[in-house]
Design a protein around this motif. Sequence first.
Motif, short mmCIF file in Angstrom:
data_model
loop_
_atom_site.label_atom_id
_atom_site.label_comp_id
_atom_site.label_asym_id
_atom_site.label_seq_id
_atom_site.Cartn_x
_atom_site.Cartn_y
_atom_site.Cartn_z
N MET A 1 0.84 -1.19 0.00
CA MET A 1 0.00 0.00 0.00
C MET A 1 0.88 1.25 0.00
O MET A 1 1.84 1.34 0.77
CB MET A 1 -0.91 0.00 1.24
CG MET A 1 -1.87 1.17 1.30
SD MET A 1 -2.83 1.18 2.83
CE MET A 1 -3.77 -0.34 2.65
N ARG A 2 0.57 2.18 -0.87
CA ARG A 2 1.34 3.41 -0.97
C ARG A 2 0.55 4.58 -0.38
O ARG A 2 -0.68 4.59 -0.39
CB ARG A 2 1.68 3.71 -2.43
CG ARG A 2 2.53 2.65 -3.10
CD ARG A 2 2.79 2.99 -4.55
NE ARG A 2 3.49 4.25 -4.68
CZ ARG A 2 3.77 4.81 -5.87
NH1 ARG A 2 3.36 4.23 -6.99
NH2 ARG A 2 4.42 5.96 -5.92
N SER A 3 1.27 5.57 0.12
CA SER A 3 0.61 6.76 0.63
C SER A 3 -0.11 7.47 -0.52
O SER A 3 0.45 7.60 -1.61
CB SER A 3 1.62 7.71 1.26
OG SER A 3 2.10 7.18 2.48
N PRO A 4 -1.31 7.94 -0.30
CA PRO A 4 -2.04 8.66 -1.35
C PRO A 4 -1.39 10.01 -1.64
O PRO A 4 -0.61 10.54 -0.84
CB PRO A 4 -3.43 8.83 -0.76
CG PRO A 4 -3.23 8.77 0.73
CD PRO A 4 -2.09 7.82 0.94
N ALA A 5 -1.71 10.56 -2.79
CA ALA A 5 -1.20 11.87 -3.16
C ALA A 5 -1.68 12.93 -2.16
O ALA A 5 -2.75 12.80 -1.58
CB ALA A 5 -1.66 12.23 -4.57
N TRP A 6 -0.87 13.95 -2.01
CA TRP A 6 -1.23 15.03 -1.10
C TRP A 6 -2.44 15.78 -1.63
O TRP A 6 -2.55 16.06 -2.82
CB TRP A 6 -0.06 16.00 -0.96
CG TRP A 6 1.06 15.49 -0.11
CD1 TRP A 6 1.87 14.42 -0.38
CD2 TRP A 6 1.51 16.02 1.15
NE1 TRP A 6 2.79 14.26 0.63
CE2 TRP A 6 2.60 15.23 1.57
CE3 TRP A 6 1.11 17.10 1.94
CZ2 TRP A 6 3.28 15.48 2.76
CZ3 TRP A 6 1.79 17.35 3.12
CH2 TRP A 6 2.86 16.54 3.53
N THR A 7 -3.36 16.10 -0.73
CA THR A 7 -4.55 16.87 -1.10
C THR A 7 -4.29 18.36 -0.89
O THR A 7 -3.29 18.77 -0.28
CB THR A 7 -5.74 16.47 -0.22
OG1 THR A 7 -5.46 16.82 1.14
CG2 THR A 7 -6.02 14.97 -0.32
N LEU A 40 -1.47 15.99 10.27
CA LEU A 40 -1.90 15.44 8.99
C LEU A 40 -2.43 14.02 9.16
O LEU A 40 -3.40 13.63 8.49
CB LEU A 40 -0.73 15.44 8.01
CG LEU A 40 -0.23 16.81 7.55
CD1 LEU A 40 1.00 16.66 6.65
CD2 LEU A 40 -1.32 17.60 6.83
N ARG A 41 -1.82 13.26 10.04
CA ARG A 41 -2.27 11.88 10.26
C ARG A 41 -3.64 11.84 10.95
O ARG A 41 -4.31 10.81 10.92
CB ARG A 41 -1.24 11.11 11.07
CG ARG A 41 0.02 10.77 10.27
CD ARG A 41 1.06 10.03 11.12
NE ARG A 41 0.54 8.79 11.68
CZ ARG A 41 0.46 7.63 11.02
NH1 ARG A 41 0.86 7.57 9.75
NH2 ARG A 41 -0.02 6.56 11.60
N SER A 42 -4.03 12.96 11.57
CA SER A 42 -5.32 13.00 12.25
C SER A 42 -6.44 13.57 11.39
O SER A 42 -7.60 13.56 11.79
CB SER A 42 -5.21 13.83 13.54
OG SER A 42 -5.02 15.21 13.25
N LEU A 43 -6.10 14.08 10.19
CA LEU A 43 -7.13 14.65 9.32
C LEU A 43 -8.12 13.57 8.86
O LEU A 43 -7.71 12.44 8.57
CB LEU A 43 -6.49 15.31 8.10
CG LEU A 43 -5.67 16.57 8.30
CD1 LEU A 43 -5.12 17.05 6.96
CD2 LEU A 43 -6.49 17.67 8.95
N TYR A 56 2.63 6.78 6.61
CA TYR A 56 1.82 7.83 5.97
C TYR A 56 2.07 9.18 6.63
O TYR A 56 1.96 9.33 7.85
CB TYR A 56 0.34 7.44 6.07
CG TYR A 56 -0.65 8.54 5.80
CD1 TYR A 56 -0.80 9.07 4.53
CD2 TYR A 56 -1.43 9.07 6.84
CE1 TYR A 56 -1.72 10.09 4.29
CE2 TYR A 56 -2.35 10.08 6.61
CZ TYR A 56 -2.48 10.59 5.33
OH TYR A 56 -3.37 11.60 5.10
N ARG A 57 2.43 10.18 5.84
CA ARG A 57 2.73 11.55 6.29
C ARG A 57 3.70 11.54 7.47
O ARG A 57 3.52 12.25 8.47
CB ARG A 57 1.46 12.32 6.64
CG ARG A 57 0.43 12.42 5.52
CD ARG A 57 0.97 13.06 4.25
NE ARG A 57 -0.05 13.16 3.22
CZ ARG A 57 -0.09 12.43 2.10
NH1 ARG A 57 0.87 11.53 1.85
NH2 ARG A 57 -1.05 12.59 1.23
N SER A 58 4.75 10.72 7.35
CA SER A 58 5.79 10.65 8.37
C SER A 58 6.55 11.97 8.42
O SER A 58 6.42 12.82 7.53
CB SER A 58 6.76 9.52 8.05
OG SER A 58 7.44 9.79 6.82
N VAL A 59 7.39 12.13 9.45
CA VAL A 59 8.17 13.36 9.54
C VAL A 59 9.09 13.51 8.33
O VAL A 59 9.32 14.62 7.84
CB VAL A 59 8.98 13.41 10.86
CG1 VAL A 59 8.06 13.58 12.05
CG2 VAL A 59 9.85 12.17 11.02
#
Length: 242
Positions: A1-7, A40-43, A56-59
């Motif tokens: 699984m890959r991180s989704p593109a930034w919104t 970002l991880r809580s959005l 996902y959205r790591s530092v």
Amino acid sequence: MRSPAWTWDELLLACALVARNGWRELRVSDPAVTELSELLRSLPLHEGIARKLPEYRSVGSVSRKTTDLATNHPAHAGKATKGGNLDKAVIQAFIEHESEMLQAAQALEEGIGSGQLTLVPEQPDEIAEDGSTALEGRLLARWAISRERSPELRRRKIAQARKLGQALQCEVCAFDFSRMYGRLGDGYIEVHHILPLHIAGPRETGLDDLAFLCANCHRMCHTSHQGASWRTPDALREEMRT
């Protein structure tokens, strides 16, 4: 699984961090990067992927994104990293509307920090028909639209108008549902927040924050056009006049 593109919403927050840092990138060791990663991880986006994908959205990914945003700014003297088209669009929005974008980022941070925004369900109109979002982003639009649709707020606004002897008519075009439809339209009117959430702030909505609109004018106040998806009744009247 890959991180989704930034919104847009995520880039809005990252770009606000870069703008506050004088359009310089932020390193992994910077506490602000850690804070943004956690935010970002809580959005409420990407259907809970933060629970499924620890990276996902790591530092590290947040720091790299600040580099993309800083180096793709037109004033950057060195070589730009590979930023996407949406990165460049957000950068341009900050250049043209920095105050509004920083206000939107702050409202988004406060809404997530308070826990209020995570409780708001998706709204049908939070994304434009062409798939785009306006300057304030999808999540603030979701929050504001959900508040407008509060039956209790609308009931109180109508009760106030009747107590003051005010007509229940559109404040833009003066359309009156009861005059047009008789008893069927009696008491019907929609309400609209005069100011968008990123300007008014995530505070308790007062009755004076609301305006009466017919369905057509209400839709026009929310229609995305030239980067804006929120108009006051005064602004819409001016749009009609010109």
